[in-house]
Write a protein that holds these residues in place. Structure first.
Motif, PDB file in Angstrom:
ATOM      1  N   ILE A  20      83.144  34.268  75.059  1.00 17.49           N
ATOM      2  CA  ILE A  20      84.048  33.849  76.136  1.00 17.49           C
ATOM      3  C   ILE A  20      84.984  35.002  76.485  1.00 17.49           C
ATOM      4  N   THR A  21      85.073  35.326  77.748  1.00 19.26           N
ATOM      5  CA  THR A  21      85.897  36.458  78.176  1.00 19.26           C
ATOM      6  C   THR A  21      87.329  36.057  78.476  1.00 19.26           C
ATOM      7  N   ARG A  22      87.505  34.861  79.051  1.00 19.33           N
ATOM      8  CA  ARG A  22      88.843  34.511  79.522  1.00 19.33           C
ATOM      9  C   ARG A  22      89.043  32.996  79.512  1.00 19.33           C
ATOM     10  N   ILE A  23      90.273  32.577  79.246  1.00 15.48           N
ATOM     11  CA  ILE A  23      90.644  31.160  79.318  1.00 15.48           C
ATOM     12  C   ILE A  23      91.904  31.027  80.161  1.00 15.48           C
ATOM     13  N   CYS A  24      91.912  30.031  81.044  1.00 13.32           N
ATOM     14  CA  CYS A  24      93.069  29.761  81.896  1.00 13.32           C
ATOM     15  C   CYS A  24      93.339  28.261  81.878  1.00 13.32           C
ATOM     16  N   GLY A  25      94.561  27.900  82.211  1.00 14.15           N
ATOM     17  CA  GLY A  25      94.887  26.493  82.198  1.00 14.15           C
ATOM     18  C   GLY A  25      96.152  26.185  82.969  1.00 14.15           C
ATOM     19  N   CYS A  26      96.303  24.904  83.286  1.00 14.87           N
ATOM     20  CA  CYS A  26      97.469  24.436  84.024  1.00 14.87           C
ATOM     21  C   CYS A  26      97.865  23.068  83.483  1.00 14.87           C
ATOM     22  N   ASP A  93      82.538  34.238  89.947  1.00 16.23           N
ATOM     23  CA  ASP A  93      82.371  35.677  90.141  1.00 16.23           C
ATOM     24  C   ASP A  93      83.688  36.438  90.008  1.00 16.23           C
ATOM     25  N   SER A  94      84.801  35.728  90.163  1.00 16.51           N
ATOM     26  CA  SER A  94      86.112  36.371  90.006  1.00 16.51           C
ATOM     27  C   SER A  94      86.453  36.577  88.539  1.00 16.51           C
ATOM     28  N   LYS A  95      85.673  35.972  87.663  1.00 15.38           N
ATOM     29  CA  LYS A  95      85.902  36.037  86.216  1.00 15.38           C
ATOM     30  C   LYS A  95      87.283  35.496  85.834  1.00 15.38           C
ATOM     31  N   LEU A  96      87.802  34.602  86.705  1.00 20.98           N
ATOM     32  CA  LEU A  96      89.094  33.923  86.524  1.00 20.98           C
ATOM     33  C   LEU A  96      90.265  34.912  86.566  1.00 20.98           C
ATOM     34  N   LYS A  97      90.089  36.023  87.297  1.00 20.76           N
ATOM     35  CA  LYS A  97      91.162  37.013  87.407  1.00 20.76           C
ATOM     36  C   LYS A  97      91.838  36.984  88.777  1.00 20.76           C
ATOM     37  N   ASP A  98      91.317  36.137  89.679  1.00 22.62           N
ATOM     38  CA  ASP A  98      91.908  36.002  91.007  1.00 22.62           C
ATOM     39  C   ASP A  98      92.890  34.826  90.965  1.00 22.62           C
ATOM     40  N   GLU A  99      94.195  35.126  90.944  1.00 27.61           N
ATOM     41  CA  GLU A  99      95.201  34.089  90.781  1.00 27.61           C
ATOM     42  C   GLU A  99      95.221  33.109  91.951  1.00 27.61           C
ATOM     43  N   ALA A 100      94.960  33.590  93.154  1.00 32.21           N
ATOM     44  CA  ALA A 100      94.949  32.707  94.321  1.00 32.21           C
ATOM     45  C   ALA A 100      93.822  31.683  94.213  1.00 32.21           C
ATOM     46  N   LEU A 122      91.801  22.931  81.815  1.00 29.67           N
ATOM     47  CA  LEU A 122      91.342  24.140  81.129  1.00 29.67           C
ATOM     48  C   LEU A 122      90.084  24.663  81.805  1.00 29.67           C
ATOM     49  N   ILE A 123      89.951  25.977  81.873  1.00 24.87           N
ATOM     50  CA  ILE A 123      88.731  26.569  82.412  1.00 24.87           C
ATOM     51  C   ILE A 123      88.469  27.893  81.693  1.00 24.87           C
ATOM     52  N   ILE A 124      87.220  28.122  81.340  1.00 26.07           N
ATOM     53  CA  ILE A 124      86.835  29.370  80.679  1.00 26.07           C
ATOM     54  C   ILE A 124      85.771  30.088  81.500  1.00 26.07           C
ATOM     55  N   HIS A 125      85.677  31.392  81.284  1.00 23.98           N
ATOM     56  CA  HIS A 125      84.601  32.203  81.852  1.00 23.98           C
ATOM     57  C   HIS A 125      83.849  32.836  80.690  1.00 23.98           C
ATOM     58  N   ASP A 126      82.530  32.834  80.789  1.00 20.96           N
ATOM     59  CA  ASP A 126      81.719  33.378  79.702  1.00 20.96           C
ATOM     60  C   ASP A 126      80.514  34.099  80.285  1.00 20.96           C
ATOM     61  N   VAL A 127      80.042  35.095  79.554  1.00 24.73           N
ATOM     62  CA  VAL A 127      78.812  35.810  79.905  1.00 24.73           C
ATOM     63  C   VAL A 127      77.916  35.787  78.669  1.00 24.73           C
ATOM     64  N   LEU A 152      83.272  26.887  82.589  1.00 27.05           N
ATOM     65  CA  LEU A 152      83.290  25.519  82.089  1.00 27.05           C
ATOM     66  C   LEU A 152      84.729  25.020  82.200  1.00 27.05           C
ATOM     67  N   ALA A 153      84.906  23.893  82.883  1.00 26.98           N
ATOM     68  CA  ALA A 153      86.240  23.342  83.103  1.00 26.98           C
ATOM     69  C   ALA A 153      86.328  21.942  82.516  1.00 26.98           C
ATOM     70  N   CYS A 154      87.503  21.581  82.034  1.00 24.88           N
ATOM     71  CA  CYS A 154      87.710  20.230  81.529  1.00 24.88           C
ATOM     72  C   CYS A 154      89.155  19.790  81.747  1.00 24.88           C
ATOM     73  N   ILE A 155      89.345  18.494  81.781  1.00 20.78           N
ATOM     74  CA  ILE A 155      90.669  17.910  81.979  1.00 20.78           C
ATOM     75  C   ILE A 155      90.978  17.044  80.761  1.00 20.78           C
ATOM     76  N   CYS A 156      92.048  17.400  80.066  1.00 17.77           N
ATOM     77  CA  CYS A 156      92.401  16.738  78.809  1.00 17.77           C
ATOM     78  C   CYS A 156      93.727  15.988  78.955  1.00 17.77           C
ATOM     79  N   PRO A 157      93.797  14.742  78.501  1.00 14.39           N
ATOM     80  CA  PRO A 157      95.079  14.028  78.523  1.00 14.39           C
ATOM     81  C   PRO A 157      96.057  14.664  77.541  1.00 14.39           C
ATOM     82  N   VAL A 158      97.324  14.620  77.871  1.00 15.64           N
ATOM     83  CA  VAL A 158      98.375  15.128  76.989  1.00 15.64           C
ATOM     84  C   VAL A 158      99.352  13.980  76.736  1.00 15.64           C
TER      85      VAL A 158
END
Length: 383
Positions: A20-26, A93-100, A122-127, A152-158
């Protein structure tokens, strides 16, 4: 996607195999406000956090094919500029590096995802370098046929942790536990593109829903733009209605038993296949015919099928029958039989009344107590 292909991707979510190269979340609160965001290289995470994310990612690819996990095809128009598939492809294709693009992705989910409470996107990018395989399925360690790049994206309850007492080792006392906001296992998510035939299929996505009866049709339509099949429970109800409508007054125990036996045979024959067994309109009609449904009744089958299913619905065999049990139910009695021994059940008329007769053999228990079969026979009572 098949079970084997899903398992292959799940195996990547371990420290040994991770690429996995990158993980992002909100993090989103109950009022749909963005509270905080995360974005970083996955391998830079502390080891303990990494393992927690692995658990979440694996859960997002778990469950039963055709129930919790659904391979969905994108409509052709969604692949044009501005379409749902085209957007996801740009995000990948942005590899989750495009903030917009990330902000737009979060906004799409927040606008369409109905949930009472806080949740984490949560969302991850993998190669993944897909290893080659020999004809007998053995992986080639030094060979890579292609590269599978995906998100791969998922929505988790908090939710707040439960209140309780905790032990304070410093003071050697028990005290009220501080309640924390805890991230739970995913409610829903998707893998894009699908990993079909061990390669990227840009025309499909794998969708996950923890609750197989609530697939969130509006959310899927707005975010993915893919049509959903009927939920598993509705497929079962649809099939039951179709049997009743087609057979009409001939819908008796024997007729239903014949259909169940045929379905069970088909399920067993398909057991080793990687994909679930799906029946379309013609295959259901063939099933009915081979189960003894008369040609007269089958003349109206097409109309009943179209009215019941909408004409285009395919039914998964595992969704419409319980292959582990055959059940006969009355208002006062429920009988469950091994589906391979439905021959033990028959219907007879005794003293002018319709009766269900079950052959007794082997050990018999009533409320856990071993009893003997009643051997006395009254021939005059049988009609």
């Amino acid at each position: 996607m098949t079970k084997q292909e899903i398992s292959e991707i799940k195996k990547l979510f371990t420290q040994k195999n991770c690429s996995i190269t990158r993980i992002c979340g909100c993090y989103v609160d109950g009022e749909k406000n963005k509270k905080t965001e995360l974005k970083q290289a996955f391998l830079a995470l502390p080891e303990e956090e990494m393992f927690k994310y692995f658990e979440i990612l694996r859960k997002n690819l778990s469950g039963t094919l055709g129930k919790n996990l659904l391979t969905l095809d994108f409509p052709r128009h969604s692949e044009s500029e501005g379409g749902t598939q085209e957007f996801l492809l740009r995000l990948r294709d942005s590899k989750l590096k495009d903030e917009a693009l990330l902000e737009e992705f979060y906004d799409k989910i927040i606008a369409s995802y109905e949930y009472v409470g806080n949740y984490l996107i949560l969302i991850i990018h993998d190669v993944y370098d897909v290893p080659g395989k020999t004809l007998d399925g053995i992986e080639l360690e030094d060979g890579s046929d292609e590269v599978y790049e995906y998100i791969l994206a998922c929505i988790c309850p908090v939710n707040l942790s439960k209140p309780g007492l905790s032990y304070n080792a410093v003071d050697n006392t028990f005290q009220n536990r501080i309640r924390d906001w805890v991230v739970g296992m995913p409610e829903t998510g998707f893998l894009f593109p699908a990993f079909n035939d061990r390669g990227a299929d840009l025309h499909s996505t794998l969708y996950y829903s923890r609750n197989s009866e609530e697939l969130r049709e509006s959310f899927v339509e707005q975010l993915l733009g893919c049509p959903l099949p009927l939920p598993a429970g509705e497929q079962k109800e649809t099939f039951q209605t179709l049997v009743q409508e087609t057979l009409g007054e001939t819908c008796d125990i024997e007729a239903v038993k014949n259909i169940h036996e045929k379905l069970n045979e088909m399920s067993q024959e398909h057991k080793e296949e990687p994909e679930p067994l799906v029946l379309d309109k013609n295959e259901v009609k063939t099933l009915f015919a081979s189960s003894g449904v008369s040609n007269e009744k089958l003349e109206e089958f097409d109309r009943h099928f179209d009215e019941t299913t909408g004409g285009q619905t395919a039914l998964l065999v595992d969704n419409v029958i319980n292959s582990r049990s055959f059940e006969v139910k009355t208002p006062d009695v429920v009988i469950k039989v091994n589906p391979e021994r439905t021959d033990l059940i028959e219907t007879r008329t005794i003293n002018g009344r319709p009766c269900l007769v079950i052959e007794l053999g082997g050990n018999i228990e009533v409320n856990g107590i071993s009893v003997r079969a009643v051997l006395e026979e009254a021939p005059e009572a049988l009609a």
